[in-house]
Scaffold this motif. Structure first.
Motif, PDB file in Angstrom:
ATOM      1  N   VAL A 170      12.086  -4.208  -7.066  1.00 53.43           N
ATOM      2  CA  VAL A 170      11.785  -5.257  -6.085  1.00 53.43           C
ATOM      3  C   VAL A 170      10.466  -4.927  -5.381  1.00 53.43           C
ATOM      4  O   VAL A 170       9.602  -5.788  -5.217  1.00 53.43           O
ATOM      5  CB  VAL A 170      12.940  -5.417  -5.063  1.00 53.43           C
ATOM      6  N   GLN A 171      10.288  -3.662  -4.980  1.00 54.07           N
ATOM      7  CA  GLN A 171       9.056  -3.234  -4.321  1.00 54.07           C
ATOM      8  C   GLN A 171       7.858  -3.439  -5.242  1.00 54.07           C
ATOM      9  O   GLN A 171       6.800  -3.890  -4.801  1.00 54.07           O
ATOM     10  CB  GLN A 171       9.156  -1.758  -3.908  1.00 54.07           C
ATOM     11  N   LYS A 172       8.013  -3.128  -6.508  1.00 57.44           N
ATOM     12  CA  LYS A 172       6.925  -3.300  -7.474  1.00 57.44           C
ATOM     13  C   LYS A 172       6.512  -4.777  -7.550  1.00 57.44           C
ATOM     14  O   LYS A 172       5.326  -5.098  -7.588  1.00 57.44           O
ATOM     15  CB  LYS A 172       7.354  -2.786  -8.842  1.00 57.44           C
ATOM     16  N   LEU A 173       7.495  -5.668  -7.566  1.00 58.89           N
ATOM     17  CA  LEU A 173       7.193  -7.106  -7.604  1.00 58.89           C
ATOM     18  C   LEU A 173       6.421  -7.542  -6.358  1.00 58.89           C
ATOM     19  O   LEU A 173       5.477  -8.333  -6.446  1.00 58.89           O
ATOM     20  CB  LEU A 173       8.479  -7.924  -7.715  1.00 58.89           C
ATOM     21  N   ALA A 174       6.823  -7.033  -5.207  1.00 60.73           N
ATOM     22  CA  ALA A 174       6.136  -7.387  -3.961  1.00 60.73           C
ATOM     23  C   ALA A 174       4.686  -6.902  -3.987  1.00 60.73           C
ATOM     24  O   ALA A 174       3.762  -7.632  -3.607  1.00 60.73           O
ATOM     25  CB  ALA A 174       6.872  -6.801  -2.757  1.00 60.73           C
ATOM     26  N   THR A 175       4.477  -5.693  -4.464  1.00 62.86           N
ATOM     27  CA  THR A 175       3.123  -5.134  -4.543  1.00 62.86           C
ATOM     28  C   THR A 175       2.278  -5.916  -5.530  1.00 62.86           C
ATOM     29  O   THR A 175       1.101  -6.201  -5.264  1.00 62.86           O
ATOM     30  CB  THR A 175       3.190  -3.637  -4.951  1.00 62.86           C
ATOM     31  N   ALA A 205     -10.578  -3.324  -1.807  1.00 59.34           N
ATOM     32  CA  ALA A 205      -9.355  -3.357  -0.993  1.00 59.34           C
ATOM     33  C   ALA A 205      -8.111  -3.090  -1.827  1.00 59.34           C
ATOM     34  O   ALA A 205      -7.036  -2.844  -1.280  1.00 59.34           O
ATOM     35  CB  ALA A 205      -9.235  -4.699  -0.281  1.00 59.34           C
ATOM     36  N   ARG A 206      -8.268  -3.104  -3.119  1.00 62.94           N
ATOM     37  CA  ARG A 206      -7.134  -2.861  -4.013  1.00 62.94           C
ATOM     38  C   ARG A 206      -6.374  -1.600  -3.598  1.00 62.94           C
ATOM     39  O   ARG A 206      -5.153  -1.599  -3.487  1.00 62.94           O
ATOM     40  CB  ARG A 206      -7.658  -2.711  -5.438  1.00 62.94           C
ATOM     41  N   TYR A 207      -7.107  -0.521  -3.357  1.00 64.65           N
ATOM     42  CA  TYR A 207      -6.478   0.760  -3.046  1.00 64.65           C
ATOM     43  C   TYR A 207      -5.857   0.761  -1.651  1.00 64.65           C
ATOM     44  O   TYR A 207      -4.826   1.382  -1.430  1.00 64.65           O
ATOM     45  CB  TYR A 207      -7.506   1.883  -3.198  1.00 64.65           C
ATOM     46  N   VAL A 208      -6.479   0.047  -0.750  1.00 65.49           N
ATOM     47  CA  VAL A 208      -5.965  -0.046   0.626  1.00 65.49           C
ATOM     48  C   VAL A 208      -4.577  -0.678   0.620  1.00 65.49           C
ATOM     49  O   VAL A 208      -3.676  -0.237   1.334  1.00 65.49           O
ATOM     50  CB  VAL A 208      -6.930  -0.878   1.505  1.00 65.49           C
ATOM     51  N   LEU A 209      -4.401  -1.706  -0.203  1.00 66.83           N
ATOM     52  CA  LEU A 209      -3.154  -2.463  -0.204  1.00 66.83           C
ATOM     53  C   LEU A 209      -1.988  -1.704  -0.836  1.00 66.83           C
ATOM     54  O   LEU A 209      -0.842  -2.112  -0.701  1.00 66.83           O
ATOM     55  CB  LEU A 209      -3.364  -3.810  -0.900  1.00 66.83           C
ATOM     56  N   TYR A 210      -2.268  -0.608  -1.518  1.00 64.48           N
ATOM     57  CA  TYR A 210      -1.204   0.214  -2.093  1.00 64.48           C
ATOM     58  C   TYR A 210      -0.713   1.279  -1.117  1.00 64.48           C
ATOM     59  O   TYR A 210       0.343   1.858  -1.311  1.00 64.48           O
ATOM     60  CB  TYR A 210      -1.686   0.934  -3.361  1.00 64.48           C
ATOM     61  N   LYS A 211      -1.499   1.551  -0.089  1.00 61.71           N
ATOM     62  CA  LYS A 211      -1.205   2.675   0.799  1.00 61.71           C
ATOM     63  C   LYS A 211      -0.665   2.227   2.146  1.00 61.71           C
ATOM     64  O   LYS A 211      -0.938   1.125   2.598  1.00 61.71           O
ATOM     65  CB  LYS A 211      -2.495   3.481   1.021  1.00 61.71           C
ATOM     66  N   THR A 255      -1.989   6.584   6.036  1.00 61.11           N
ATOM     67  CA  THR A 255      -2.694   7.395   5.037  1.00 61.11           C
ATOM     68  C   THR A 255      -4.107   6.879   4.742  1.00 61.11           C
ATOM     69  O   THR A 255      -4.798   7.452   3.904  1.00 61.11           O
ATOM     70  CB  THR A 255      -1.903   7.473   3.715  1.00 61.11           C
ATOM     71  N   TRP A 256      -4.513   5.797   5.425  1.00 61.49           N
ATOM     72  CA  TRP A 256      -5.850   5.245   5.207  1.00 61.49           C
ATOM     73  C   TRP A 256      -6.923   6.203   5.733  1.00 61.49           C
ATOM     74  O   TRP A 256      -6.763   6.808   6.802  1.00 61.49           O
ATOM     75  CB  TRP A 256      -6.023   3.913   5.921  1.00 61.49           C
ATOM     76  N   THR A 257      -8.041   6.280   5.008  1.00 64.73           N
ATOM     77  CA  THR A 257      -9.215   6.991   5.517  1.00 64.73           C
ATOM     78  C   THR A 257      -9.893   6.079   6.535  1.00 64.73           C
ATOM     79  O   THR A 257      -9.529   4.902   6.672  1.00 64.73           O
ATOM     80  CB  THR A 257     -10.202   7.288   4.371  1.00 64.73           C
ATOM     81  N   GLU A 258     -10.889   6.583   7.230  1.00 59.54           N
ATOM     82  CA  GLU A 258     -11.626   5.746   8.191  1.00 59.54           C
ATOM     83  C   GLU A 258     -12.260   4.545   7.486  1.00 59.54           C
ATOM     84  O   GLU A 258     -12.229   3.426   8.009  1.00 59.54           O
ATOM     85  CB  GLU A 258     -12.685   6.566   8.933  1.00 59.54           C
ATOM     86  N   ASN A 259     -12.851   4.765   6.313  1.00 57.56           N
ATOM     87  CA  ASN A 259     -13.452   3.661   5.549  1.00 57.56           C
ATOM     88  C   ASN A 259     -12.405   2.625   5.163  1.00 57.56           C
ATOM     89  O   ASN A 259     -12.664   1.421   5.218  1.00 57.56           O
ATOM     90  CB  ASN A 259     -14.150   4.175   4.281  1.00 57.56           C
ATOM     91  N   GLN A 260     -11.235   3.090   4.774  1.00 57.12           N
ATOM     92  CA  GLN A 260     -10.163   2.165   4.396  1.00 57.12           C
ATOM     93  C   GLN A 260      -9.645   1.383   5.593  1.00 57.12           C
ATOM     94  O   GLN A 260      -9.314   0.208   5.478  1.00 57.12           O
ATOM     95  CB  GLN A 260      -9.032   2.933   3.704  1.00 57.12           C
ATOM     96  N   LYS A 261      -9.591   2.016   6.759  1.00 57.52           N
ATOM     97  CA  LYS A 261      -9.174   1.310   7.978  1.00 57.52           C
ATOM     98  C   LYS A 261     -10.146   0.173   8.272  1.00 57.52           C
ATOM     99  O   LYS A 261      -9.738  -0.947   8.596  1.00 57.52           O
ATOM    100  CB  LYS A 261      -9.127   2.265   9.174  1.00 57.52           C
ATOM    101  N   GLU A 262     -11.448   0.475   8.175  1.00 53.73           N
ATOM    102  CA  GLU A 262     -12.462  -0.551   8.433  1.00 53.73           C
ATOM    103  C   GLU A 262     -12.371  -1.669   7.392  1.00 53.73           C
ATOM    104  O   GLU A 262     -12.448  -2.851   7.724  1.00 53.73           O
ATOM    105  CB  GLU A 262     -13.856   0.088   8.408  1.00 53.73           C
ATOM    106  N   ARG A 263     -12.177  -1.283   6.145  1.00 50.57           N
ATOM    107  CA  ARG A 263     -12.063  -2.273   5.064  1.00 50.57           C
ATOM    108  C   ARG A 263     -10.839  -3.169   5.300  1.00 50.57           C
ATOM    109  O   ARG A 263     -10.915  -4.386   5.160  1.00 50.57           O
ATOM    110  CB  ARG A 263     -11.976  -1.541   3.726  1.00 50.57           C
ATOM    111  N   ALA A 264      -9.718  -2.570   5.690  1.00 51.03           N
ATOM    112  CA  ALA A 264      -8.494  -3.342   5.943  1.00 51.03           C
ATOM    113  C   ALA A 264      -8.700  -4.302   7.106  1.00 51.03           C
ATOM    114  O   ALA A 264      -8.281  -5.461   7.050  1.00 51.03           O
ATOM    115  CB  ALA A 264      -7.328  -2.399   6.228  1.00 51.03           C
TER     116      ALA A 264
END
Length: 186
Positions: A89-94, A144-150, A154-163
């Protein structure tokens, strides 16, 4: 009383159906059956070799959402409650979340191509908008692909800004992301 059924690739990409006893927790007695293939009729034939009296003791069986697994569980473990595996179910949501991101990326690519064509027609230069983090919109949507999996923790500063940039522009992506993360926390 509690079983799981799923398919896996054990060698050379060939699929096997595996039935396991949850109470054994991966130790001795965990494997109830390993059947070559995933064809329902083949697996049913093998599992029906287990005495019906034993199969009727099964109270719950966890499975994915594949129709063949549903049929196997229904035919072989008639008295068992069928429970959908939460990981599937989680895989489908992702996957649904990523499909939304990809749809927006295609829209951004189309819009940029249209703007480039328009610039050519009017003999002006085209410049893609550069976001505060240095990404263009299509780069933001690709990266953003990687951001949406995490998880946010656990986001880095760059990922926080991207999100933050992504969710400002696409609030429904944020809503879908929050739902997906909420599901994984269950």
């Amino acid at each position: 009383e509690y079983l799981s059924i799923d398919e896996t690739s054990l060698s050379h990409g060939e699929l096997y159906t595996i039935v396991t006893n949850k109470a054994a927790k991966g130790k001795k007695g965990a494997i109830v059956a390993i059947v070559a293939g995933t064809k329902a009729e083949t697996v049913i034939e093998v599992l029906q070799k287990i005495p019906e009296r034993q199969r009727l003791k099964v109270r719950e069986i966890t499975l994915d959402m594949a129709g063949n697994m549903e049929l196997i569980a229904k035919r072989c473990f008639r008295s068992a409650v069928r429970v959908t595996d939460r990981f599937h179910v989680q895989k489908l949501a992702t996957e649904a979340l990523q499909e939304m991101r990809i749809k927006y990326r295609w829209e951004a690519l189309d819009a940029e191509n249209e703007a480039i064509d328009q610039a050519r027609k009017t003999k002006t230069s085209f410049r893609a908008e550069i976001l505060p983090n240095g990404d263009t919109l299509k780069q933001l949507l690709a990266r953003a692909r990687y951001v949406l999996y995490k998880k946010p923790a656990t986001w880095t500063e760059n990922q926080k800004e991207r999100a933050e940039l992504l969710f400002q522009r696409y609030p429904d992506l944020q809503q879908a992301y929050n739902l997906s993360m909420g599901l994984s926390n269950i």
